[in-house]
Scaffold this motif. Structure first.
Motif, PDB file in Angstrom:
ATOM      1  N   LYS A 119      -6.203  -0.846   3.432  1.00 59.20           N
ATOM      2  CA  LYS A 119      -5.711   0.143   3.807  1.00 59.20           C
ATOM      3  C   LYS A 119      -4.970  -0.247   4.955  1.00 59.20           C
ATOM      4  CE  LYS A 119      -5.079   4.688   4.609  1.00 59.20           C
ATOM      5  NZ  LYS A 119      -5.433   4.633   6.475  1.00 59.20           N
TER       6      LYS A 119
ATOM      7  N   TYR B  38      -5.510   5.782  -3.564  1.00 62.59           N
ATOM      8  CA  TYR B  38      -4.635   4.819  -2.422  1.00 62.59           C
ATOM      9  C   TYR B  38      -4.243   3.968  -3.538  1.00 62.59           C
ATOM     10  CZ  TYR B  38      -7.459   5.764   1.267  1.00 62.59           C
ATOM     11  OH  TYR B  38      -7.833   6.476   3.004  1.00 62.59           O
TER      12      TYR B  38
ATOM     13  N   MET C  46       0.356   5.643  -0.396  1.00 65.57           N
ATOM     14  CA  MET C  46      -0.531   6.417  -0.973  1.00 65.57           C
ATOM     15  C   MET C  46       0.223   7.572  -1.700  1.00 65.57           C
ATOM     16  SD  MET C  46      -3.285   8.115   0.412  1.00 65.57           S
ATOM     17  CE  MET C  46      -4.178   8.834   1.762  1.00 65.57           C
TER      18      MET C  46
ATOM     19  N   ASP D 165      -9.887   4.841  -3.737  1.00 70.64           N
ATOM     20  CA  ASP D 165     -10.044   4.736  -2.693  1.00 70.64           C
ATOM     21  C   ASP D 165     -10.816   4.078  -1.434  1.00 70.64           C
ATOM     22  OD1 ASP D 165      -7.712   6.746  -3.254  1.00 70.64           O
ATOM     23  OD2 ASP D 165      -9.564   8.376  -3.507  1.00 70.64           O
TER      24      ASP D 165
ATOM     25  N   PHE E 257       0.451  -1.112   0.255  1.00 65.62           N
ATOM     26  CA  PHE E 257      -0.482   0.386   0.481  1.00 65.62           C
ATOM     27  C   PHE E 257       0.809   1.664   0.056  1.00 65.62           C
ATOM     28  CE2 PHE E 257      -1.592   3.712   2.622  1.00 65.62           C
ATOM     29  CZ  PHE E 257      -2.830   3.484   1.883  1.00 65.62           C
TER      30      PHE E 257
END
Length: 159
Positions: A104, A81, A76, A98, A74
């Motif tokens: 997440k 995402y 950002m 997202d 993961f």
């Protein structure tokens, strides 16, 4: 003869310190490239849970075999995402969604960051370099004592 051995040993210690400094600089790249990335390994315990979360995404391609999924990363990415799915056959699929907030959270809670490992390695290298430098300074002082003794011997012989 003993002085020459000390000089060679001091030189070897300096080379080790320089290699340690180069490793710290090289690890800096890995630290900064891994910041903000969390990875979770997919195993039998969490495979079904991860599969259910991935199926909620409208962007997930269900033709990929979840049994071949090795790990998920993961990151950002500019308020999006980004999930990178790593499969056992070497295939990497990026998924931007997202809506996968639960995935997440799970990855951040259960996962790990490679940057932390490189930071720990750098701390160990720094401590070792400091210790090696202390030994090198002691050897340098011993070399200076040999030099002073040699100068005094030469003065005594010349008188």
């Amino acid at each position: 003869m003993k002085r020459n051995l000390f000089v060679i040993f001091e030189l070897l210690l300096m080379i080790v310190i320089v290699i340690g400094i180069i490793m710290i600089i090289y690890n800096g790249y890995h630290i900064f490239s891994g910041l903000g990335k969390s990875i979770v390994n997919v195993n039998d315990n969490n495979k079904e849970f991860i599969e259910n979360m991935l199926k909620t995404s409208e962007y997930y391609d269900e033709t990929n075999d979840i049994n071949q999924l090795k790990k998920i990363q993961f990151f950002m990415d500019f308020n999006d995402y980004e999930f990178t799915l790593y499969y056992q056959n070497g295939e990497e699929i990026e998924l931007y969604d997202d809506e996968l907030y639960n995935l997440k959270s799970y990855i951040e809670e259960k996962g790990y960051s490679k940057a932390g490992y490189y930071i720990a390695i750098d701390v160990i290298i720094i401590i070792l370099c400091i210790c090696i430098n202390g030994i090198r300074k002691k050897i340098a002082n011993d070399i200076d004592l040999f030099d002073k003794q040699m100068i005094e011997d030469v003065k005594e012989k010349s008188l």
